[in-house]
Design a protein around this motif. Structure first.
Motif, PDB file in Angstrom:
ATOM      1  N   GLU A  83     -10.030   0.914   0.335  1.00 27.78           N
ATOM      2  CA  GLU A  83      -9.252  -0.298  -0.335  1.00 27.78           C
ATOM      3  C   GLU A  83      -8.446  -1.007   0.749  1.00 27.78           C
ATOM      4  O   GLU A  83      -8.537  -2.193   1.140  1.00 27.78           O
ATOM      5  CB  GLU A  83      -8.105   0.052  -1.368  1.00 27.78           C
ATOM      6  CG  GLU A  83      -7.851  -0.962  -2.222  1.00 27.78           C
ATOM      7  CD  GLU A  83      -6.638  -0.550  -3.410  1.00 27.78           C
ATOM      8  OE1 GLU A  83      -6.804   0.513  -3.736  1.00 27.78           O
ATOM      9  OE2 GLU A  83      -5.823  -1.266  -3.546  1.00 27.78           O
ATOM     10  N   GLU A  84      -7.650  -0.289   1.608  1.00 31.00           N
ATOM     11  CA  GLU A  84      -6.615  -0.877   2.916  1.00 31.00           C
ATOM     12  C   GLU A  84      -7.506  -1.619   3.795  1.00 31.00           C
ATOM     13  O   GLU A  84      -7.490  -2.595   3.932  1.00 31.00           O
ATOM     14  CB  GLU A  84      -5.872   0.285   3.169  1.00 31.00           C
ATOM     15  CG  GLU A  84      -5.259  -0.016   4.648  1.00 31.00           C
ATOM     16  CD  GLU A  84      -3.878  -0.483   4.304  1.00 31.00           C
ATOM     17  OE1 GLU A  84      -3.317  -0.007   3.543  1.00 31.00           O
ATOM     18  OE2 GLU A  84      -3.212  -1.492   5.020  1.00 31.00           O
ATOM     19  N   LYS A  87      -9.069  -4.874   2.471  1.00 30.15           N
ATOM     20  CA  LYS A  87      -8.064  -5.897   2.408  1.00 30.15           C
ATOM     21  C   LYS A  87      -7.644  -6.429   3.999  1.00 30.15           C
ATOM     22  O   LYS A  87      -7.416  -7.704   3.856  1.00 30.15           O
ATOM     23  CB  LYS A  87      -6.911  -5.469   1.974  1.00 30.15           C
ATOM     24  CG  LYS A  87      -6.955  -5.300   0.287  1.00 30.15           C
ATOM     25  CD  LYS A  87      -5.675  -4.603  -0.311  1.00 30.15           C
ATOM     26  CE  LYS A  87      -5.812  -4.661  -1.715  1.00 30.15           C
ATOM     27  NZ  LYS A  87      -4.690  -4.021  -2.498  1.00 30.15           N
ATOM     28  N   GLN A 150      -5.375 -12.450  -0.783  1.00 31.48           N
ATOM     29  CA  GLN A 150      -4.754 -11.973  -2.000  1.00 31.48           C
ATOM     30  C   GLN A 150      -5.598 -12.372  -3.153  1.00 31.48           C
ATOM     31  O   GLN A 150      -5.765 -11.587  -4.321  1.00 31.48           O
ATOM     32  CB  GLN A 150      -3.327 -12.227  -2.278  1.00 31.48           C
ATOM     33  CG  GLN A 150      -2.167 -11.307  -1.541  1.00 31.48           C
ATOM     34  CD  GLN A 150      -0.873 -11.701  -1.790  1.00 31.48           C
ATOM     35  OE1 GLN A 150      -0.649 -12.546  -2.640  1.00 31.48           O
ATOM     36  NE2 GLN A 150      -0.112 -10.922  -0.921  1.00 31.48           N
ATOM     37  N   ASN A 156      -1.903  -6.641  -0.857  1.00 33.70           N
ATOM     38  CA  ASN A 156      -1.588  -5.452  -0.065  1.00 33.70           C
ATOM     39  C   ASN A 156      -0.501  -4.943   0.202  1.00 33.70           C
ATOM     40  O   ASN A 156       0.532  -5.669   1.273  1.00 33.70           O
ATOM     41  CB  ASN A 156      -2.470  -5.785   1.355  1.00 33.70           C
ATOM     42  CG  ASN A 156      -2.456  -4.564   2.347  1.00 33.70           C
ATOM     43  OD1 ASN A 156      -1.926  -3.558   2.067  1.00 33.70           O
ATOM     44  ND2 ASN A 156      -3.233  -4.673   3.572  1.00 33.70           N
ATOM     45  N   CYS A 159       0.716  -4.459   3.746  1.00 32.60           N
ATOM     46  CA  CYS A 159       0.752  -5.776   4.976  1.00 32.60           C
ATOM     47  C   CYS A 159       2.285  -6.164   4.814  1.00 32.60           C
ATOM     48  O   CYS A 159       2.854  -6.553   3.757  1.00 32.60           O
ATOM     49  CB  CYS A 159      -0.169  -6.624   4.149  1.00 32.60           C
ATOM     50  SG  CYS A 159       0.109  -8.291   5.011  1.00 32.60           S
TER      51      CYS A 159
END
Ligand SMILES: [Zn+2]
Length: 228
Positions: A83-84, A87, A150, A156, A159
Protein backbone atom coordinates in the motif's frame (compact mmCIF):
# COMPACT_ATOMS: atom_id res chain seq x y z
CA UNK A 1 22.84 1.95 -4.78
CA UNK A 2 20.32 2.48 -7.51
CA UNK A 3 18.80 -0.35 -9.57
CA UNK A 4 16.15 -0.68 -12.21
CA UNK A 5 12.92 -2.28 -10.88
CA UNK A 6 13.14 -5.69 -12.50
CA UNK A 7 16.82 -6.21 -11.71
CA UNK A 8 16.24 -5.10 -8.14
CA UNK A 9 13.38 -7.58 -7.64
CA UNK A 10 15.52 -10.48 -8.90
CA UNK A 11 18.50 -9.40 -6.81
CA UNK A 12 16.34 -9.01 -3.70
CA UNK A 13 14.80 -12.47 -4.03
CA UNK A 14 18.24 -14.10 -4.05
CA UNK A 15 19.48 -11.95 -1.19
CA UNK A 16 16.45 -12.60 1.03
CA UNK A 17 16.43 -16.34 0.31
CA UNK A 18 20.09 -16.44 1.27
CA UNK A 19 19.15 -14.73 4.52
CA UNK A 20 16.68 -17.55 5.26
CA UNK A 21 13.36 -16.28 3.86
CA UNK A 22 11.11 -18.78 2.10
CA UNK A 23 11.73 -18.72 -1.66
CA UNK A 24 8.12 -19.29 -2.84
CA UNK A 25 6.80 -16.53 -0.59
CA UNK A 26 9.50 -13.98 -1.51
CA UNK A 27 9.23 -14.81 -5.23
CA UNK A 28 5.49 -14.25 -5.10
CA UNK A 29 5.87 -10.94 -3.25
CA UNK A 30 8.59 -9.75 -5.63
CA UNK A 31 6.33 -10.52 -8.58
CA UNK A 32 3.45 -8.59 -6.99
CA UNK A 33 5.81 -5.72 -6.17
CA UNK A 34 6.78 -5.45 -9.84
CA UNK A 35 3.28 -5.71 -11.22
CA UNK A 36 1.81 -3.25 -8.70
CA UNK A 37 4.41 -0.63 -9.59
CA UNK A 38 4.02 -1.21 -13.32
CA UNK A 39 0.26 -0.79 -13.08
CA UNK A 40 0.62 2.33 -10.90
CA UNK A 41 2.92 4.22 -13.22
CA UNK A 42 4.02 4.15 -16.83
CA UNK A 43 7.36 5.63 -15.78
CA UNK A 44 10.61 3.84 -14.89
CA UNK A 45 11.01 2.98 -11.23
CA UNK A 46 14.56 3.07 -9.90
CA UNK A 47 15.14 1.57 -6.47
CA UNK A 48 17.62 3.74 -4.62
CA UNK A 49 19.13 3.90 -1.15
CA UNK A 50 17.97 7.07 0.57
CA UNK A 51 17.66 8.45 4.08
CA UNK A 52 14.96 6.87 6.20
CA UNK A 53 12.52 9.79 6.16
CA UNK A 54 12.36 9.90 2.35
CA UNK A 55 10.07 7.51 0.47
CA UNK A 56 10.89 8.61 -3.05
CA UNK A 57 12.00 11.50 -5.22
CA UNK A 58 12.48 12.66 -8.77
CA UNK A 59 15.30 14.72 -10.18
CA UNK A 60 13.88 18.10 -11.11
CA UNK A 61 13.40 18.43 -14.84
CA UNK A 62 13.41 14.65 -15.34
CA UNK A 63 10.29 13.34 -17.08
CA UNK A 64 10.91 9.60 -17.23
CA UNK A 65 12.42 8.16 -14.02
CA UNK A 66 11.41 8.20 -10.41
CA UNK A 67 13.30 6.87 -7.39
CA UNK A 68 11.81 4.71 -4.65
CA UNK A 69 13.28 3.99 -1.24
CA UNK A 70 15.28 0.74 -1.10
CA UNK A 71 14.37 0.20 2.57
CA UNK A 72 10.62 0.52 1.91
CA UNK A 73 10.88 -1.67 -1.20
CA UNK A 74 12.64 -4.39 0.75
CA UNK A 75 10.06 -4.18 3.57
CA UNK A 76 7.24 -4.51 1.02
CA UNK A 77 8.81 -7.59 -0.56
CA UNK A 78 9.28 -9.20 2.86
CA UNK A 79 5.84 -8.34 4.27
CA UNK A 80 3.76 -8.50 1.11
CA UNK A 81 2.22 -5.13 2.00
CA UNK A 82 2.37 -2.79 -1.00
CA UNK A 83 0.00 0.00 0.00
CA UNK A 84 2.63 2.52 1.07
CA UNK A 85 5.03 1.92 -1.80
CA UNK A 86 2.21 2.22 -4.35
CA UNK A 87 1.16 5.57 -2.85
CA UNK A 88 4.72 6.85 -3.05
CA UNK A 89 5.08 5.66 -6.65
CA UNK A 90 1.80 7.44 -7.42
CA UNK A 91 3.09 10.69 -5.93
CA UNK A 92 6.35 10.58 -7.88
CA UNK A 93 4.46 9.79 -11.09
CA UNK A 94 2.31 12.91 -10.65
CA UNK A 95 5.56 14.91 -10.46
CA UNK A 96 6.64 13.38 -13.77
CA UNK A 97 3.51 14.33 -15.68
CA UNK A 98 2.59 17.69 -14.10
CA UNK A 99 4.20 21.08 -13.48
CA UNK A 100 7.31 20.82 -11.32
CA UNK A 101 7.52 24.49 -10.37
CA UNK A 102 5.87 27.94 -10.48
CA UNK A 103 7.59 30.40 -12.81
CA UNK A 104 7.34 33.27 -10.33
CA UNK A 105 10.15 35.20 -12.00
CA UNK A 106 8.49 35.05 -15.41
CA UNK A 107 5.20 36.26 -13.93
CA UNK A 108 6.76 39.12 -11.96
CA UNK A 109 5.42 37.57 -8.76
CA UNK A 110 7.45 39.19 -6.00
CA UNK A 111 7.95 39.23 -2.24
CA UNK A 112 5.02 41.55 -1.66
CA UNK A 113 2.69 39.17 -3.56
CA UNK A 114 4.10 36.37 -1.44
CA UNK A 115 3.24 38.36 1.70
CA UNK A 116 -0.36 38.88 0.58
CA UNK A 117 -0.90 35.15 -0.01
CA UNK A 118 0.81 34.22 3.26
CA UNK A 119 -1.51 36.56 5.13
CA UNK A 120 -4.63 35.16 3.49
CA UNK A 121 -3.76 31.45 3.67
CA UNK A 122 -2.07 29.19 6.16
CA UNK A 123 0.95 28.47 3.95
CA UNK A 124 4.03 27.35 5.82
CA UNK A 125 6.87 26.64 3.43
CA UNK A 126 10.01 25.53 5.19
CA UNK A 127 12.72 27.90 4.11
CA UNK A 128 16.16 26.33 4.07
CA UNK A 129 18.89 27.08 1.60
CA UNK A 130 16.52 28.17 -1.15
CA UNK A 131 14.91 31.58 -1.55
CA UNK A 132 11.44 32.22 -0.06
CA UNK A 133 9.85 32.14 -3.52
CA UNK A 134 11.52 28.81 -4.34
CA UNK A 135 10.33 27.45 -1.02
CA UNK A 136 6.77 28.61 -1.77
CA UNK A 137 6.93 27.03 -5.22
CA UNK A 138 8.07 23.72 -3.76
CA UNK A 139 5.45 23.86 -1.00
CA UNK A 140 2.56 24.41 -3.43
CA UNK A 141 3.87 21.87 -5.95
CA UNK A 142 4.02 19.20 -3.22
CA UNK A 143 0.50 20.16 -2.11
CA UNK A 144 -0.89 19.94 -5.65
CA UNK A 145 1.03 16.72 -6.34
CA UNK A 146 -0.09 14.84 -3.26
CA UNK A 147 -3.64 16.19 -3.62
CA UNK A 148 -3.83 14.68 -7.12
CA UNK A 149 -2.27 11.45 -5.86
CA UNK A 150 -4.90 11.19 -3.09
CA UNK A 151 -7.69 11.27 -5.67
CA UNK A 152 -6.40 7.97 -7.02
CA UNK A 153 -4.77 6.27 -4.05
CA UNK A 154 -6.39 7.77 -0.96
CA UNK A 155 -4.62 9.54 1.88
CA UNK A 156 -1.14 8.45 2.86
CA UNK A 157 -0.88 9.11 6.59
CA UNK A 158 2.86 8.48 6.55
CA UNK A 159 3.32 11.27 4.03
CA UNK A 160 4.36 14.55 5.66
CA UNK A 161 2.44 16.55 3.01
CA UNK A 162 -0.94 15.07 4.00
CA UNK A 163 -1.47 17.31 7.03
CA UNK A 164 0.20 20.52 5.89
CA UNK A 165 0.86 21.15 2.17
CA UNK A 166 -2.28 19.38 0.94
CA UNK A 167 -5.00 21.10 3.02
CA UNK A 168 -3.31 24.53 2.75
CA UNK A 169 -2.94 24.24 -1.04
CA UNK A 170 -6.47 22.88 -1.53
CA UNK A 171 -7.85 25.83 0.43
CA UNK A 172 -6.00 28.28 -1.83
CA UNK A 173 -7.10 26.38 -4.96
CA UNK A 174 -10.76 26.50 -3.89
CA UNK A 175 -10.66 30.25 -3.13
CA UNK A 176 -8.96 31.06 -6.42
CA UNK A 177 -11.60 29.06 -8.27
CA UNK A 178 -14.51 30.53 -6.36
CA UNK A 179 -13.42 34.18 -6.37
CA UNK A 180 -11.61 34.53 -9.70
CA UNK A 181 -12.77 31.52 -11.73
CA UNK A 182 -9.19 30.30 -12.17
CA UNK A 183 -8.53 26.56 -12.10
CA UNK A 184 -5.02 26.19 -10.71
CA UNK A 185 -5.27 22.39 -10.65
CA UNK A 186 -5.99 22.29 -14.38
CA UNK A 187 -2.97 24.52 -15.05
CA UNK A 188 -0.85 22.26 -12.86
CA UNK A 189 -1.98 19.15 -14.71
CA UNK A 190 -1.36 20.83 -18.06
CA UNK A 191 2.21 21.66 -16.95
CA UNK A 192 1.91 25.45 -17.22
CA UNK A 193 4.42 26.93 -14.70
CA UNK A 194 4.11 30.48 -16.08
CA UNK A 195 0.30 30.47 -16.15
CA UNK A 196 0.23 29.10 -12.60
CA UNK A 197 2.46 31.92 -11.36
CA UNK A 198 0.42 34.50 -13.30
CA UNK A 199 -2.71 33.15 -11.61
CA UNK A 200 -1.19 33.69 -8.18
CA UNK A 201 0.00 37.18 -9.19
CA UNK A 202 -3.56 37.95 -10.30
CA UNK A 203 -4.92 36.52 -7.06
CA UNK A 204 -2.54 38.61 -4.90
CA UNK A 205 -3.69 41.76 -6.74
CA UNK A 206 -7.30 40.74 -6.31
CA UNK A 207 -6.80 40.19 -2.55
CA UNK A 208 -5.16 43.64 -2.24
CA UNK A 209 -8.15 45.34 -3.86
CA UNK A 210 -10.49 43.31 -1.70
CA UNK A 211 -8.72 44.53 1.42
CA UNK A 212 -9.26 48.13 0.35
CA UNK A 213 -12.82 47.92 -0.94
CA UNK A 214 -15.50 46.37 1.20
CA UNK A 215 -17.71 43.75 -0.53
CA UNK A 216 -15.55 43.78 -3.66
CA UNK A 217 -16.07 40.97 -6.12
CA UNK A 218 -15.13 40.49 -9.74
CA UNK A 219 -17.92 40.99 -12.27
CA UNK A 220 -19.03 37.68 -13.78
CA UNK A 221 -17.60 38.70 -17.17
CA UNK A 222 -14.12 39.16 -15.65
CA UNK A 223 -14.33 35.84 -13.82
CA UNK A 224 -15.20 34.16 -17.09
CA UNK A 225 -12.30 35.83 -18.90
CA UNK A 226 -9.67 34.85 -16.34
CA UNK A 227 -10.91 31.28 -16.35
CA UNK A 228 -10.16 30.76 -20.03
ZN1 LIG B 1 7.02 15.23 -4.05
Amino acid sequence: MTMELSKYADYKVEQLVELGHSRPKIEKHAQTFKSKLLSTSGYNALITSMDSCTGGFIERGNRSNYHLSEALSEAAIINGDFEEIVKIAGHESVHLDSAQEFDFKGAGFDKSDYGVLMEAFDLQPKIGEESPLEALSRYLIEGLTESKNQERHGKNHNCAYTDDEVPATENLVRSLQRECGIDLKAQFRANQPLKMAQSLKFFANYLRIKQDIANFSLPASAVYKTAS
